[in-house]
Design a protein around this motif. Structure first.
Motif, short mmCIF file in Angstrom:
data_model
loop_
_atom_site.label_atom_id
_atom_site.label_comp_id
_atom_site.label_asym_id
_atom_site.label_seq_id
_atom_site.Cartn_x
_atom_site.Cartn_y
_atom_site.Cartn_z
N ASN A 186 12.36 4.18 5.43
CA ASN A 186 12.77 5.29 4.59
C ASN A 186 13.52 4.79 3.37
N THR A 187 13.59 5.66 2.36
CA THR A 187 14.37 5.35 1.17
C THR A 187 15.80 5.87 1.41
N LEU A 188 16.76 5.25 0.76
CA LEU A 188 18.15 5.63 0.93
C LEU A 188 18.73 6.05 -0.41
N ASP A 189 19.61 7.06 -0.36
CA ASP A 189 20.33 7.52 -1.54
C ASP A 189 19.36 7.75 -2.69
N SER A 190 19.59 7.09 -3.84
CA SER A 190 18.74 7.33 -5.01
C SER A 190 17.62 6.30 -5.14
N ALA A 191 17.44 5.47 -4.12
CA ALA A 191 16.39 4.44 -4.19
C ALA A 191 15.01 5.08 -4.15
N VAL A 192 14.09 4.52 -4.93
CA VAL A 192 12.71 5.03 -4.94
C VAL A 192 11.73 3.97 -4.49
N ILE A 193 12.17 2.74 -4.37
CA ILE A 193 11.29 1.65 -3.95
C ILE A 193 11.39 1.50 -2.43
N PHE A 194 10.24 1.31 -1.79
CA PHE A 194 10.24 1.10 -0.35
C PHE A 194 9.47 -0.17 -0.01
N LYS A 195 9.79 -0.72 1.15
CA LYS A 195 9.06 -1.89 1.64
C LYS A 195 8.92 -1.77 3.15
N THR A 236 -2.27 -7.02 1.59
CA THR A 236 -2.51 -6.54 0.23
C THR A 236 -1.35 -6.94 -0.67
N ASP A 237 -1.67 -7.13 -1.96
CA ASP A 237 -0.64 -7.39 -2.96
C ASP A 237 -0.40 -6.16 -3.83
N SER A 238 -1.11 -5.06 -3.55
CA SER A 238 -0.99 -3.86 -4.37
C SER A 238 0.36 -3.18 -4.15
N ILE A 239 0.82 -2.48 -5.19
CA ILE A 239 2.02 -1.64 -5.10
C ILE A 239 1.56 -0.19 -5.16
N TYR A 240 1.97 0.62 -4.19
CA TYR A 240 1.43 1.97 -4.02
C TYR A 240 2.44 3.04 -4.47
N LEU A 241 1.90 4.12 -5.01
CA LEU A 241 2.71 5.25 -5.45
C LEU A 241 2.51 6.42 -4.50
N LEU A 242 3.64 6.98 -4.02
CA LEU A 242 3.62 8.19 -3.21
C LEU A 242 4.26 9.31 -4.03
N ASN A 243 3.46 10.29 -4.40
CA ASN A 243 3.86 11.40 -5.25
C ASN A 243 4.08 12.62 -4.37
N LEU A 244 5.35 12.92 -4.05
CA LEU A 244 5.64 13.96 -3.06
C LEU A 244 5.57 15.37 -3.66
N PHE A 245 5.02 16.30 -2.88
CA PHE A 245 4.89 17.69 -3.32
C PHE A 245 5.01 18.60 -2.10
N LYS A 246 5.35 19.85 -2.39
CA LYS A 246 5.41 20.88 -1.34
C LYS A 246 4.11 21.67 -1.41
#
Length: 538
Positions: A186-195, A236-246
């Motif tokens: 999970n991401t914490l506080d204001s962090a947007v990067i995950f691993k 994989t070496d790709s970096i992925y984007l998760l665009n959250l929506f309701k």
């Protein structure tokens, strides 16, 4: 040196020492402890293979305690039963974990404690401390990195769960609704990067979920979701984007209730454009009925002239989805919902927003001869009046001038509702400020691949829309007569040309429409003319 002088010096020293001893002071102490607790050893050791037991002890170099551990601790893959952790509420030199599950064979487990292990005094966290073991003979070592953002809001939520599901013969699109993932962080506080770490080679589906109920599953009614459409192939070496929506929730109806002696309310969620309400109970011919959606609510009201009855039986049909529900509504003693009129704007009004008269009961007619609009000099102003039966309001169209005061007077009989009730005498006063009290903002969009149509919006700091301009081709975006304050500018790319932002759908594999935000708040003061260039980045 004489004995007299020596005696004087001796007495002076004694007095000086006594004075210094009598002084009160505040101990300065040492520097503040900012050092986090350090792991000294683990039983069994970190990165253990062929793990067989159910107890883990993590020893630290100082007293530690667990803080907000239910939220901070992420176990991957998730366990069915939460482990027992200690110390809870007390401090100790070690953290103990008792595993209550039967662990899967040949599986690498990761315990990420986030900010949950802190020292006893200053609560310095051992940030993102991770304990890893494997029930097999090796530790999985692959990683996956990405970024979380919010599809609608400028700032992403914190504590977003990032979930990885293994694609095998049992995986379907419904798995994310029913089962916990194979891997989670999970991401914490204001962090947007995950691993995600310690992953096994294979094919996976990647999701981000704002998990309101903390059950490691997607609940459409409460959770936001983001997904990667393509299969993730590890390594994989790709970096992925998760665009959250309701998502717009699936259609459903709530149990109707008798809100007034002349109104039954039918709440629904999801798309309600094709809802049909019919009474199965025979209603006397003398009773008049009207069905109308409530303004700005997902509620349909069944209005009726009151009569003696015990209950009514209704069917609610969504004709597009061919779904029908049946409900029985019992009569109860509630007050009659009578006509009340209100203005859409009061006091200092916005010059670029409409002036409407709003009603709580269905409006059916008006008499403009009984409505008078005057300026501050009591001079009558010409206006056009339109009854909007869908929004249940009267719209006043007239030239609104700056630095002007207005008075609207309605005498009895100006408006009539469905129950043949008319208004009492009522008057409304409102005014505009002078041009110098407002500011003007011009936005110029800069980008090589802007696809029209677009919606350019200004919101306040809380995100409430203040103004918007719909454009089908390049132009300047001029927002006149704005109140002083701070504004956020954004551009919505209206792909389906319906004049609004549309969210996404996981099952339809549809991402939400794109929104670009101006990087900073735009401050506007009274009597300012401001021009800003909005650089849209692909």
């Amino acid at each position: 040196m004489s004995r007299k002088i020596l005696g004087f010096i001796f007495v002076f020293i004694i007095v000086l020492v006594s004075y210094q001893c009598a002084q009160r002071g505040t101990p300065t102490g040492g520097p503040k402890d900012i050092t986090p607790p350090e792991l000294t050893r683990a039983e069994p050791p970190n990165l253990t293979t062929n793990f067989k037991g159910n107890k883990i002890r993590l020893y630290f170099n100082e007293l530690v305690k667990l803080k907000d551990i239910q939220k901070q601790l992420i176990i991957s893959p998730p366990l069915k039963n939460s482990p027992v952790l200690s110390p809870m509420g007390n401090a100790n030199k070690y953290v103990e974990i008792i595993i209550k599950d039967t662990l899967e064979p040949n599986t690498t487990y990761t315990f990420n404690f986030g900010q949950g292990i802190v020292d006893n005094n200053e609560e310095n966290p051992n940030s993102f401390f991770t304990y890893v073991f494997s029930t097999g003979n090796y530790i999985d070592s692959l990683e996956l990195t990405g970024v979380v953002k919010d599809a609608f809001n400028k700032k992403a939520d914190d504590f977003v769960s990032v979930m990885l599901y293994k694609i095998d013969t049992s995986y379907t699109d419904s798995t994310v609704y029913k089962k916990p993932p194979n891997y989670i962080t999970n991401t914490l506080d204001s962090a947007v990067i995950f691993k995600l770490k310690n992953l096994k080679e294979g094919k996976y589906a990647l999701f981000g979920i704002k998990d309101a109920s903390s059950n490691n599953r997607f609940d459409q009614k409460t959770d936001k979701i983001g997904f990667v459409k393509d299969t993730i192939n590890l390594p994989t070496d790709s970096i992925y984007l998760l665009n959250l929506f309701k998502e717009i929730p699936d259609y459903g109806v709530a149990v109707p209730s008798m809100e007034a002696s002349n109104k039954i309310s039918f709440g629904y969620y999801g798309v309600g454009t094709d809802i049909k309400i019919e009474s199965l109970t025979e209603i006397p011919d003398s009773v008049r009925t009207k069905i109308m959606k409530e303004r700005e609510k997902d509620t349909i009201n069944f209005w009726f002239t009151p009569y003696e009855m015990d209950s009514l039986l209704f069917t609610i049909t969504n004709e597009a989805l061919k779904i029908q529900d049946t409900f029985k509504v019992k009569n109860r003693k509630v007050a009659f919902d009578s006509l009340k009129i209100a203005m859409s704007q009061k006091g200092n009004i916005e010059m670029n927003k409409p002036i409407n008269l709003l009603s709580n009961t269905p409006l059916v007619s008006f008499d403009s001869t009984k409505i008078k609009l005057m300026d501050k000099d009591s001079i009558e102003i010409a206006y056009k009046l339109k009854l909007d039966t869908l929004e249940n309001l009267l719209n006043f169209d007239f030239k609104i001038d700056p630095d002007q005061s207005y008075r609207m007077e309605l005498i009895p009989g100006a408006v009539t509702d469905f129950f043949e009730t008319t208004n009492d005498s009522v008057a409304y006063s409102f005014k505009t400020k002078s041009i110098a009290d407002y500011g003007n903002l011009t936005l110029n969009l800069n980008g090589n691949s802007i696809i029209y149509p677009i919606i350019v919006q200004l919101t306040n700091e809380k995100g409430a829309i203040q103004r918007e301009i719909y454009a089908t081709e390049p132009q300047q975006y001029v927002f006149d007569n704005l109140n002083p304050g701070k504004y956020q500018a954004r551009v919505i790319f209206d792909n389906n040309e319906n004049g609004k932002w549309d969210t996404g759908s996981f099952l339809e594999k549809r991402q939400p429409e794109k929104i670009s935000y101006y990087p900073t708040l735009i401050e506007l003061r009274a009597n300012w003319e401001k021009i800003e260039t909005f650089n849209l980045i692909d």
